[in-house]
Motif scaffolding. Structure first.
Motif, PDB file in Angstrom:
ATOM      1  N   PHE A  39       0.938  -1.114  -0.053  1.00 48.10           N
ATOM      2  CA  PHE A  39       0.016  -0.022   0.189  1.00 48.10           C
ATOM      3  C   PHE A  39       0.968   1.382  -0.146  1.00 48.10           C
ATOM      4  O   PHE A  39       1.041   2.516  -0.721  1.00 48.10           O
ATOM      5  N   ILE A  40       2.204   1.011   0.808  1.00 49.52           N
ATOM      6  CA  ILE A  40       2.564   2.614   0.781  1.00 49.52           C
ATOM      7  C   ILE A  40       3.305   2.338  -0.645  1.00 49.52           C
ATOM      8  O   ILE A  40       3.771   3.863  -0.904  1.00 49.52           O
ATOM      9  N   VAL A  41       4.469   1.301  -0.831  1.00 45.02           N
ATOM     10  CA  VAL A  41       5.046   1.393  -1.803  1.00 45.02           C
ATOM     11  C   VAL A  41       4.451   1.753  -3.316  1.00 45.02           C
ATOM     12  O   VAL A  41       4.797   2.756  -3.751  1.00 45.02           O
ATOM     13  N   VAL A  42       3.295   0.779  -3.655  1.00 43.23           N
ATOM     14  CA  VAL A  42       2.197   0.882  -4.944  1.00 43.23           C
ATOM     15  C   VAL A  42       1.778   2.176  -4.707  1.00 43.23           C
ATOM     16  O   VAL A  42       1.606   3.209  -5.899  1.00 43.23           O
ATOM     17  N   VAL A  43      -0.103   2.455  -3.636  1.00 44.14           N
ATOM     18  CA  VAL A  43      -0.284   2.821  -3.984  1.00 44.14           C
ATOM     19  C   VAL A  43      -0.138   5.208  -3.759  1.00 44.14           C
ATOM     20  O   VAL A  43      -0.166   5.387  -4.133  1.00 44.14           O
ATOM     21  N   LEU A  44       0.508   4.272  -2.188  1.00 43.36           N
ATOM     22  CA  LEU A  44       1.015   5.789  -1.657  1.00 43.36           C
ATOM     23  C   LEU A  44       1.715   6.529  -2.681  1.00 43.36           C
ATOM     24  O   LEU A  44       2.316   8.155  -3.308  1.00 43.36           O
ATOM     25  N   GLY A  45       2.868   4.958  -3.295  1.00 45.62           N
ATOM     26  CA  GLY A  45       4.101   5.423  -4.164  1.00 45.62           C
ATOM     27  C   GLY A  45       3.931   6.342  -5.354  1.00 45.62           C
ATOM     28  O   GLY A  45       4.647   7.555  -6.071  1.00 45.62           O
ATOM     29  N   SER A  46       2.880   5.763  -5.485  1.00 45.10           N
ATOM     30  CA  SER A  46       2.143   6.191  -6.755  1.00 45.10           C
ATOM     31  C   SER A  46       1.586   8.202  -7.321  1.00 45.10           C
ATOM     32  O   SER A  46       1.551   8.047  -7.991  1.00 45.10           O
TER      33      SER A  46
END
Length: 462
Positions: A241-248
């Protein structure tokens, strides 16, 4: 939420030498879980007779659901109105928080359906007597309306309590200044309710011991494997969630690498892991976001509001824990029940954020609203809840940091060039920016939190 509180050396030193009460509770629950698992493996027949200990604790939590839901929803509606009055910043922040919390809840449901945690458990003996279940859609909708304004609190229907709380909250909001005395009364009532909940939570080690012993006694080592799968799935989901969703989002909107931001907030992460609470890093987050280049008005509105309305890690936990309990009891949730649960969690999780035990009560409330037969399964979750508290706190904290940057960018009150220099190490953060913090975890934060607890309910991760 001032950052310049003066802390005497004597008080700060004393706070460091004395572990906080919730730390003792945290360690006690872990010890109780380990002991319960050992008893279940070595003495399975005896362990199953300990189930009433877990059931008793769940009954205490169940007792607190209605007042907690009422107070937190009324206060939450008032907080939304207050945040919205600050204009564009508050409106953007609240809109983003609502969308992102819903996304996090949905992700928890998706992962839970893919992983199927709890499939190898035997929790079928932990059932709760369901009352008045609707047999059709119109009966369900009409059942939300209580017989009287006060009967919702005695009939045991969480949805009726939620309905009344929303009505009261919006009515008080429409009263404007005249409604402020009512809001103060509700806040005081909320403080009393959470004080009682804090007392109930001290029985958590006993409940966790009994529930864990009974489940392991009935299922064997498979119970430990299932609980381990839940924890691993939860932590992997939080990382993705942090890397993919928030990161994007962060890269598309602000051209910032989320891993660089995580590195910048490294000391705050260590502080959170040490306290299992994102609240402990709140003063430092405010200071670091301002240093990063986000304007003070944006930080001053977004960060405090996010701590009440943007709990991404808690949202993931609530839905995954619900599916775990349903699967463990051999009664998986239908798609309709999962969607209904998601809607309930979106509303009920607002306003109670950061208060000790509120997440557990919200989980029990959601199950009581849609699947009353699953409520007693909460006793097993208590056993692993503390192991997942760090993941919730870290995800919540990261979500609020990202939200502050995004809102700053959307309102054009974010210095992107300065942010790049800060994250590259060209402009290091001045640790003296947070007065009283000398590099040790817990300094001013611990003392400030202690002073705050004198006026408000104890705040730790949910």
């Amino acid at each position: 939420m001032a950052l310049d509180r003066t802390v005497s050396p004597r008080r700060t030193g004393s706070a460091r030498r004395r572990p906080a009460p919730h730390t003792w509770l945290y360690l006690s629950v872990i010890a109780a879980v380990v002991l319960g698992a050992l008893v279940g493996l070595v003495f399975p027949a005896f362990a199953q007779t300990l189930k009433p200990l877990g059931d008793g604790f769940v009954a205490l939590i169940h007792m607190m659901i209605a007042p907690i839901i009422f107070c937190t929803i009324v206060v939450g509606v008032g907080s939304i109105a207050k945040a919205a009055t600050v204009g564009k910043i508050g409106g953007l922040a609240l809109g983003y928080f609502l969308v992102m919390s819903t996304v996090a809840l949905a992700i928890g449901l998706v992962v839970g359906n893919l992983v199927h945690p709890g499939d190898h458990l035997d929790m079928r003996g932990s059932t709760y007597q369901a009352t008045g279940e609707a047999s059709s859609t119109h009966e369900f909708v009409l059942g939300i309306i209580p017989t009287s304004l006060f009967s919702a609190f005695t009939d045991g229907s969480v949805l009726q309590v939620l309905f009344v709380a929303l009505l009261v909250g919006f009515a008080v909001q429409r009263m404007g200044v005249r409604g402020e005395p009512v809001m103060r009364v509700v806040r005081k009532l909320q403080e009393v309710v959470f004080r009682i909940l804090g007392m109930v939570l001290w029985v958590a080690p006993v409940g966790a011991f009994g529930a864990m012993a009974a489940v392991v006694g009935a299922t064997g080592a498979g119970a430990i494997a299932s609980l381990g799968l839940l924890m691993v799935a939860f932590y992997v989901t939080c990382v993705l969630f942090i890397v993919v969703v928030l990161g994007s989002l962060l890269w598309v909107v602000a051209r910032i690498n989320v891993l660089r931001l995580v590195q910048y907030l490294g000391k705050e992460y260590l502080l959170i892991v040490g306290t299992s609470s994102s609240e402990s890093a709140l003063p430092r987050l405010i200071a670091k976001m301002e240093h990063l280049g986000v304007a003070k008005p944006v930080v001053g509105i977004t960060v405090p509001t996010g701590y009440s309305f943007n709990l991404d890690g808690t949202a993931i936990y609530l839905t995954m824990a619900s599916l775990f309990i349903a699967n463990g009891m051999g009664e998986p949730m239908s798609v309709g029940e999962q969607i209904g649960l998601l809607v309930f969690m979106v509303i009920a999780s607002k306003g109670a954020a950061g208060v000790s035990g509120a997440g557990l009560a919200t989980l029990a409330g959601g199950l009581q609203a849609y699947r009353p037969d699953l409520v007693n399964g909460v006793g097993v979750i208590v056993g692993v809840d503390r192991f997942m508290s760090e993941g919730r706190a870290l995800t919540n904290f990261t979500g609020n940091a990202v939200a502050t940057i995004l809102v700053g960018r959307w309102t054009r009150q974010f210095d992107a060039e300065r942010a790049r220099r800060v994250l590259a190490g060209a402009l290091p953060f001045d640790e003296s920016a947070v007065q009283g913090h000398d590099g040790h975890d817990g300094g001013e934060d611990a003392s400030a939190a202690e002073a705050e607890r004198e006026r408000e309910p104890e705040r730790v991760s949910v």
